[in-house]
Design a protein around this motif. Sequence first.
Motif: not given
Length: 195
Positions: A4-6, A9, A54-55, A101-102, A106-107, A110-111
Amino acid sequence: MTTTPFQLASQWIDAENAQDPNIDQHESINFPKELLYSNRMFAKLMDFCPSASEAVQIASKAQHICRWKIARDSYPMDRVGYLKWREDLKKFHAKTTAEILEKAGYDSEFIARVTFLIEKKLLKKDAETQLLEDVICLVFMEFYLEPFVAKHETEKLKNIILKTWNKMSDAGHEAALKINYSADNLALIKEALGI
């Protein structure tokens, strides 16, 4: 298995912090200083507020990302220099995290939210900024107050404790009083707070 992106990151934030040349000990094991801080921040957040977004989770891990790259002594060693250093650090941490994050997919919305949190905007007004500040203060009180005590005289310490306390929410205060301090530090905290 999909990453996942999480997860991406988190791994990349850890990899950056693992490069810290400064070492801190925990239970007789050496850790890169900012990796240990990042792990403590994340663990404290999950303990204090398991439902954190998540942020906020990412902001907690990246709070001090690559902090050693901007040395305190590269600024004037006075109050103005200190504040400028802290301000520049926040922007640096936010920018470094935004790039990760990019890359993780992530969009931009969110960033922007994560950088807003890392820069600690709208403290006391934004619930998630306040949550992050509570966690920062709790981690300081639990893990970093002791070394401070060895370096500073009592009046300065009481002032530091009071400033830390004033940044926290009621829930943060409650959690802070449950930390297992040494008898001396607990007495110092109570004296500083007048309780």
